[in-house]
Design an enzyme around this catalytic site. Structure first.
Site, short mmCIF file in Angstrom:
data_model
loop_
_atom_site.label_atom_id
_atom_site.label_comp_id
_atom_site.label_asym_id
_atom_site.label_seq_id
_atom_site.Cartn_x
_atom_site.Cartn_y
_atom_site.Cartn_z
N GLU A 1 0.84 -1.22 0.00
CA GLU A 1 0.00 0.00 0.00
C GLU A 1 0.87 1.26 0.00
O GLU A 1 0.60 2.20 -0.74
CB GLU A 1 -0.95 -0.01 1.20
CG GLU A 1 -1.82 1.23 1.26
CD GLU A 1 -3.24 1.00 1.76
OE1 GLU A 1 -3.71 -0.15 1.80
OE2 GLU A 1 -3.89 2.01 2.10
N ASP B 1 -4.93 -1.07 9.32
CA ASP B 1 -5.94 -1.73 8.48
C ASP B 1 -5.56 -3.17 8.16
O ASP B 1 -6.37 -4.09 8.24
CB ASP B 1 -6.11 -0.96 7.17
CG ASP B 1 -6.49 0.49 7.39
OD1 ASP B 1 -6.80 0.86 8.53
OD2 ASP B 1 -6.46 1.26 6.40
N TYR C 1 -3.91 13.57 4.56
CA TYR C 1 -3.40 12.50 5.42
C TYR C 1 -1.89 12.64 5.58
O TYR C 1 -1.34 12.59 6.68
CB TYR C 1 -3.76 11.14 4.80
CG TYR C 1 -3.52 9.96 5.69
CD1 TYR C 1 -4.55 9.40 6.43
CD2 TYR C 1 -2.25 9.40 5.80
CE1 TYR C 1 -4.33 8.31 7.25
CE2 TYR C 1 -2.02 8.31 6.61
CZ TYR C 1 -3.06 7.77 7.34
OH TYR C 1 -2.83 6.68 8.15
P1 ADP Z 1 -10.78 2.36 1.74
O1 ADP Z 1 -9.63 1.47 2.02
O2 ADP Z 1 -11.17 3.18 2.92
O3 ADP Z 1 -11.96 1.66 1.17
P2 ADP Z 1 -8.88 3.47 -0.07
O4 ADP Z 1 -8.86 4.74 -0.85
O5 ADP Z 1 -7.79 3.21 0.88
O6 ADP Z 1 -10.31 3.41 0.65
O7 ADP Z 1 -8.90 2.24 -1.05
C1 ADP Z 1 -9.79 2.20 -2.13
C2 ADP Z 1 -9.03 1.77 -3.36
O8 ADP Z 1 -8.63 0.39 -3.22
C3 ADP Z 1 -9.86 1.82 -4.62
O9 ADP Z 1 -9.78 3.08 -5.22
C4 ADP Z 1 -9.21 0.74 -5.48
O10 ADP Z 1 -8.05 1.24 -6.10
C5 ADP Z 1 -8.76 -0.28 -4.45
N1 ADP Z 1 -9.75 -1.36 -4.27
C6 ADP Z 1 -10.30 -1.74 -3.10
N2 ADP Z 1 -11.16 -2.76 -3.27
C7 ADP Z 1 -11.16 -3.04 -4.59
C8 ADP Z 1 -11.87 -4.00 -5.41
N3 ADP Z 1 -12.74 -4.86 -4.90
N4 ADP Z 1 -11.60 -3.97 -6.74
C9 ADP Z 1 -10.74 -3.09 -7.28
N5 ADP Z 1 -10.06 -2.18 -6.55
C10 ADP Z 1 -10.26 -2.14 -5.23
MG MG Z 2 -7.67 2.06 2.57
#
Ligand code: ADP
Ligand code: MG
Length: 409
Positions: free
Chosen positions: A180, A192, A249
């Site tokens: 990440e 997380d 952040y």
């Molecule tokens: P959070 O973790 O709070 O949901 P984040 O911005 O950290 O928000 O992560 C979201 C990102 O993670 C999305 O924009 C995408 O790039 C990726 N992601 C998460 N789950 C999926 C999924 N099921 N399919 C594709 N990408 C995903």
């Molecule tokens: Mg996240």
């Protein structure tokens, strides 16, 4: 009034069937997947913006999970599809994955393979599909759910044996955090991924983020049986747009590092609550120092609140944690300045309808809030939050129930 939208979790069978079907559609010509793995999103009870300050956090795993069907390849190709990104098939080869180079949602996936390889593990390419009932970008950690599902999948197909015990899972956490931070380029702390890989059903995970701790020292599972106490944890996805999140952040993180440097300490964790006033004085009195002082005050008091919350839960006094949640929210809103109108609205409406405590959860600037509610009050609190959003002309929020659930497997 609009009726509340419930964001239900899937059963394990349903999640597995979905990704098997998708895998068959996308990659089925070459055969079936090696298996299906899944990992949960998380919701943090308290301890926000503390993980990167070597502090304490107290997440629980959600029943909402990300499912991955994966088939190992003999070459280094990685081919991906996600039901959440239907127009974004993603492809690379492992030797092309590198910090600053890899982008798009597949970075969260390929980054895990990269990090495992960096840690000395033999990892080959793979075909994988993803589907998820973890709300996306809602502060409930869909990113970690994706990384951790991929981590346990690669662990399994390459017989790494890391997912078999907690120490190995701590190594998988490290790989997912590197994915990440370094490949996806999101400078988040480690809460997380630890939650997704190391929580257990019926428990909250008291996470101590000081570097250099053994896995045993860094996590403690605290029984968190809300149902027995007649309580429910209600999560509200505000669906608030959170533009600028990444920059904000990183700014908060940089402010904490700057304050620690001025104070001559490795992290803000080193400031004991009783030493807080002395530390704040040392930061000086001008306007810039005022911002730093408030950031530091949030971190130090939040770590203390998290310890106190865990103690109350351990002592069977979970009905008494509400004021700590409310104080956490006020500190995040006023001192750390990461709340949002929608988050404040959830907190005020929930408390007004009888919630024992409520706070924003996750990084902030939108995302989700939680409320601790007596089981009999769930409908009333939900209706009050919904009505507050209706009155304010806001997009309808999503509601989730969050019994502490299973980790990645
Ligand atoms: P959070 O973790 O709070 O949901 P984040 O911005 O950290 O928000 O992560 C979201 C990102 O993670 C999305 O924009 C995408 O790039 C990726 N992601 C998460 N789950 C999926 C999924 N099921 N399919 C594709 N990408 C995903
Ligand atoms: Mg996240």
């Amino acid at each position: 009034m609009t009726s509340p939208q419930w964001l239900d979790s899937w059963t394990a069978d349903d999640g597995a069937a979905r990704v098997r079907t998708l895998f068959d559609q996308v990659f089925g010509d070459d055969g079936a997947p090696d298996g299906v793995w899944s990992a949960p999103g998380r919701v943090n009870l308290i301890g926000e913006h503390t993980d990167y300050n070597a502090g304490l956090a107290l997440p629980v795993a959600l029943p909402h999970r990300t499912y991955v069907a994966l088939r190992s390849r003999t070459d280094g190709r990685v081919r991906l599809a996600s039901a959440q990104a239907p127009d974004e098939r993603w492809e690379t080869t492992l030797d092309e994955v590198a910090p600053g180079v890899t982008s798009g949602w597949g970075a969260y996936v390929a980054g895990v393979a990269w990090a495992l390889h960096e840690a000395g593990h033999q990892v080959s390419g793979f075909d994988a599909v993803v589907d998820s009932c973890v709300p996306f970008g809602a502060g409930l950690s869909s990113s970690a759910a994706l990384e951790c599902a991929v981590a346990v999948a690669l662990d399994s197909v390459h017989s790494l044996g890391l997912a078999a015990d907690d120490a190995g899972r701590a190594d998988l956490v490290t790989a997912c955090v590197r994915a990440e931070n370094e490949i996806a380029g999101a400078p988040t702390g480690g809460m997380d991924q630890a939650a997704s890989l190391r929580c257990s059903a019926g428990h909250a995970l008291l996470l101590d983020c000081r570097p250099g701790l053994t896995p045993l020292e860094s996590a403690d599972r605290v029984p968190f049986d809300l149902a027995a106490a007649g309580l429910t944890l209600l999560v509200v996805d505000t669906r608030a747009e959170h533009a600028l999140v990444d920059g904000q952040y990183a700014q908060r993180r940089a402010a904490c590092e700057q304050a620690a440097e001025i104070l001559g300490i490795a992290s803000l964790r080193e400031i004991a609550p009783e030493e807080l006033d002395v530390a704040l004085d040392k930061l000086g009195g001008d306007a810039e120092a005022d911002v730093l002082r408030r950031r530091v005050r949030h971190v130090v008091t939040e770590i203390a609140r998290t310890a106190e919350f865990a103690e109350l839960v351990r002592a069977g006094r979970v009905t008494e944690v509400g004021p700590l949640m409310n104080a956490s929210h006020a500190s995040l809103r006023d001192d750390y300045e990461v709340s949002a109108r929608e988050l404040d609205l959830v907190v005020d409406a929930a408390l007004g309808a009888g919630a024992l405590g409520a706070r924003m959860t996750g990084g902030g600037f939108g995302g989700s809030a939680i409320a601790l509610v007596r089981a009999g009050d769930v409908d009333g609190v939900t209706a009050a939050v919904q009505a507050a959003f209706d009155d304010a002309g806001l997009t309808a929020p999503g509601f989730l129930l969050a019994p502490p659930s299973d980790p990645a497997h």
